[in-house]
Design an enzyme around this catalytic site. Structure first.
Site, PDB file in Angstrom:
ATOM      1  CB  CYS A 150      -3.322  13.902   5.595  1.00  0.00           C
ATOM      2  SG  CYS A 150      -4.518  13.716   6.929  1.00  0.00           S
ATOM      3  CB  CYS A 189      -2.827   7.303  10.356  1.00  0.00           C
ATOM      4  SG  CYS A 189      -4.234   8.347  10.810  1.00  0.00           S
ATOM      5  N   GLY A 237      -6.135  13.045   2.433  1.00  0.00           N
ATOM      6  CA  GLY A 237      -6.620  14.104   3.309  1.00  0.00           C
ATOM      7  C   GLY A 237      -7.687  13.679   4.291  1.00  0.00           C
ATOM      8  CB  SER A 244     -10.199   5.603   9.766  1.00  0.00           C
ATOM      9  OG  SER A 244     -10.533   5.853   8.428  1.00  0.00           O
ATOM     10  CG  LEU A 245     -12.247   1.732  15.688  1.00  0.00           C
ATOM     11  CD1 LEU A 245     -12.598   2.996  16.448  1.00  0.00           C
ATOM     12  CD2 LEU A 245     -13.217   0.610  16.046  1.00  0.00           C
ATOM     13  CB  CYS A 302      -6.734   2.391   1.086  1.00  0.00           C
ATOM     14  SG  CYS A 302      -8.388   2.082   0.687  1.00  0.00           S
TER      15      CYS A 302
HETATM   16  N1  SAH Z   1      -8.485  10.698   6.266  1.00  0.00           N
HETATM   17  C1  SAH Z   1      -9.651   9.926   6.137  1.00  0.00           C
HETATM   18  C2  SAH Z   1      -9.942   9.480   4.713  1.00  0.00           C
HETATM   19  C3  SAH Z   1      -8.794   9.067   3.841  1.00  0.00           C
HETATM   20  S1  SAH Z   1      -7.951   7.589   4.231  1.00  0.00           S
HETATM   21  C4  SAH Z   1      -9.585   8.727   7.063  1.00  0.00           C
HETATM   22  O1  SAH Z   1      -8.532   8.470   7.620  1.00  0.00           O
HETATM   23  O2  SAH Z   1     -10.616   8.102   7.233  1.00  0.00           O
HETATM   24  C5  SAH Z   1      -9.076   6.318   3.652  1.00  0.00           C
HETATM   25  C6  SAH Z   1      -8.918   4.964   4.366  1.00  0.00           C
HETATM   26  O3  SAH Z   1      -7.697   4.314   3.961  1.00  0.00           O
HETATM   27  C7  SAH Z   1      -8.834   5.118   5.881  1.00  0.00           C
HETATM   28  O4  SAH Z   1      -9.602   4.141   6.531  1.00  0.00           O
HETATM   29  C8  SAH Z   1      -7.379   4.898   6.101  1.00  0.00           C
HETATM   30  O5  SAH Z   1      -7.106   4.571   7.425  1.00  0.00           O
HETATM   31  C9  SAH Z   1      -7.050   3.815   5.117  1.00  0.00           C
HETATM   32  N2  SAH Z   1      -5.621   3.631   4.871  1.00  0.00           N
HETATM   33  C10 SAH Z   1      -4.648   4.564   4.913  1.00  0.00           C
HETATM   34  N3  SAH Z   1      -3.446   4.018   4.638  1.00  0.00           N
HETATM   35  C11 SAH Z   1      -3.651   2.712   4.410  1.00  0.00           C
HETATM   36  C12 SAH Z   1      -2.806   1.626   4.035  1.00  0.00           C
HETATM   37  N4  SAH Z   1      -1.519   1.794   3.846  1.00  0.00           N
HETATM   38  N5  SAH Z   1      -3.380   0.425   3.858  1.00  0.00           N
HETATM   39  C13 SAH Z   1      -4.711   0.253   3.999  1.00  0.00           C
HETATM   40  N6  SAH Z   1      -5.568   1.245   4.336  1.00  0.00           N
HETATM   41  C14 SAH Z   1      -5.052   2.460   4.538  1.00  0.00           C
HETATM   42 FE1  SF4 Z   2      -4.733  11.399   7.096  1.00  0.00          FE
HETATM   43 FE2  SF4 Z   2      -6.596   9.473   6.808  1.00  0.00          FE
HETATM   44 FE3  SF4 Z   2      -4.001   9.010   6.185  1.00  0.00          FE
HETATM   45 FE4  SF4 Z   2      -4.713   9.295   8.746  1.00  0.00          FE
HETATM   46  S1  SF4 Z   2      -5.377   7.672   7.326  1.00  0.00           S
HETATM   47  S2  SF4 Z   2      -2.929  10.251   7.745  1.00  0.00           S
HETATM   48  S3  SF4 Z   2      -6.310  10.844   8.586  1.00  0.00           S
HETATM   49  S4  SF4 Z   2      -5.380  10.443   5.157  1.00  0.00           S
END
Ligand code: SAH
Ligand code: SF4
Length: 407
Positions: free
Chosen positions: A144, A148, A199, A253-254, A373
């Site tokens: 990606c 984040c 992604g 994803s807020l 996730c």
């Molecule tokens: N890039 C998109 C979709 C993929 S991530 C997005 O950010 O929405 C899917 C979800 O998993 C998102 O809400 C993301 O913030 C969350 N996520 C990512 N890493 C995480 C983690 N370590 N623990 C819990 N949720 C996580």
């Molecule tokens: Fe990319 Fe979604 Fe992960 Fe943020 S949470 S780095 S947008 S995959």
């Protein structure tokens, strides 16, 4: 959980048709595979390809149904085509899923596939069975470009967009494993798709939309638009396109309720802040009480999990048909956060719930195979400080490349 508890890790055989092998002897010309992969083509692409071959228009529809609805991988199974035509099709086309590198099954029924694409890049797909549904979590990119701070995918250096075929191939491969062809059969186990794998789907919007249309086509993969959710970290300009062009459900994803914190943990907020994001969601085509937006909120201990945060969240959601999905943070090697305590998650959820919103806490699934996730592509060891510093440097570099203003 230890490696030994993983129920089944198999090095899966290649699922795709064999390619024309390159010739290695000196002086011999390498044979090039010119067959086009049908997976990823929509009805218009197939029509164009069939007409180019000099065949009748209706053959495109037949191909579409065989590939996406019946799931065939061999042209000989296309029984409404005469043998010579099947042979001609096989000369021009192939029906090739991504190659499975590793297929793991968790004790709780979750399955994860590590897929390898032709260029050697890898992405993951996860199937999560529940009592009333089965959800496939698909990837839209390898890695990606966003960073984040709580997400492991964001630390990956290499990024490329997945093609429509790469994306639809993930769904087809899961259907193969679940033995669910034809796609329109009743009592299917794979009932829902979420774009919550690796992604940012809205940094690959064209390909995601094309894949969505194939998945929603009644003559194709035949999943209802009400059962497909696209999750974005907030690529504001492309949000409306998903609703307009596909009617899919939207998840945002807020993760933070003020710009100061969101700028840090979801850096895309520096480009499109909370106010702009809320406006795009309010205007999302098709938003209604029966098609609500899902707000994803990762629970990070002492970072964003107070009851004040919950109350602030309620203020933001006011007037927007919403549900909230709390995701306990899933740790990964080298991550700097801790998961909120169950007591704190409950307190947060109660505030939301008492205001009349649905607020499920996402269960961690497939923990033993790192399928939750944000854990995609995890390794099993703790990352040393040196590597953490490297992640940080990579983040800054990627943010510069993505054009995000620095903080
Ligand atoms: N890039 C998109 C979709 C993929 S991530 C997005 O950010 O929405 C899917 C979800 O998993 C998102 O809400 C993301 O913030 C969350 N996520 C990512 N890493 C995480 C983690 N370590 N623990 C819990 N949720 C996580
Ligand atoms: Fe990319 Fe979604 Fe992960 Fe943020 S949470 S780095 S947008 S995959």
């Amino acid at each position: 959980m230890s490696e030994a508890e993983i129920l089944n890790v198999e090095e899966a055989p290649k699922t795709s048709c064999p390619k024309v092998a390159p010739a290695h002897k000196e002086g011999q010309q390498a044979e090039v595979d010119t067959r086009k992969n049908l997976i990823g083509m929509d009805k218009e692409d197939m029509l164009e390809a069939v007409l180019e071959m000099g065949e009748a228009k209706f053959r495109a529809k037949q191909l579409f149904q065989w590939v996406y609805n019946r799931g065939v991988t061999d042209f000989n199974d296309m029984t409404n085509m005469a043998k010579p035509l099947r042979a001609k099709m096989a000369e021009h086309f192939k029906i090739e899923r991504p190659t499975i590198s590793v297929h793991q099954k968790s004790k709780d029924g979750t399955q994860k596939w590590l897929l390898k694409y032709d260029d050697g890049n890898e992405a993951e797909t996860v199937y999560i069975p529940e009592d009333d549904r089965g959800t496939l979590c698909v990837s839209s990119q390898v890695g990606c470009t966003l960073t984040c701070t709580f997400c492991h995918t964001g630390t990956q250096k290499l990024v490329r967009n997945l093609t429509p075929g790469d994306i639809v191939g993930q769904v087809m491969l899961a259907r193969d494993a679940l033995e669910e062809w034809p796609a329109s059969s009743i009592d299917r186990r794979l009932t829902n798709i979420v774009f919550m794998g690796m992604g940012e789907p809205l940094y690959n919007t064209d390909n995601v939309i094309k894949a969505l249309k194939i998945c929603m086509d009644g003559e194709g993969i035949a999943l209802s638009k009400r059962r497909i959710t696209v999750s974005t970290s907030g690529v504001v300009p492309d949000i409306a396109r998903i609703g307009d062009e596909t009617g899919a459900l939207l998840a945002i994803s807020l993760h933070a309720t003020n710009d100061e914190l969101r700028n840090k943990i979801v850096p895309i907020n520096r480009k499109w802040n909370i106010e702009k994001l809320l406006e795009a969601v309010r205007n999302y085509p098709g938003l209604s009480n029966s098609s609500r937006v899902t707000w994803e909120y990762v629970m990070l201990k002492d970072v964003n999990d107070s009851e004040d945060d919950a109350r602030q969240l309620l203020k933001l959601l006011k007037g927007i048909p919403s549900k909230v999905n709390l995701i306990p943070f899933n740790p990964w090697p080298g991550s700097e956060y801790e998961q909120s305590t169950p007591e704190q998650i409950k307190k947060f959820a109660d505030v939301i719930w008492n205001a009349g919103y649905s607020c499920p806490v996402r269960k961690t699934r497939g923990e033993d195979i790192l399928a939750a996730c944000g854990q995609l592509k995890s390794e099993s060891q703790r990352v040393p400080l040196r590597l953490q510093k490297q992640f940080e440097a990579q983040r800054l570099e990627k943010e510069r490349e993505a054009g995000l203003p620095s903080i």
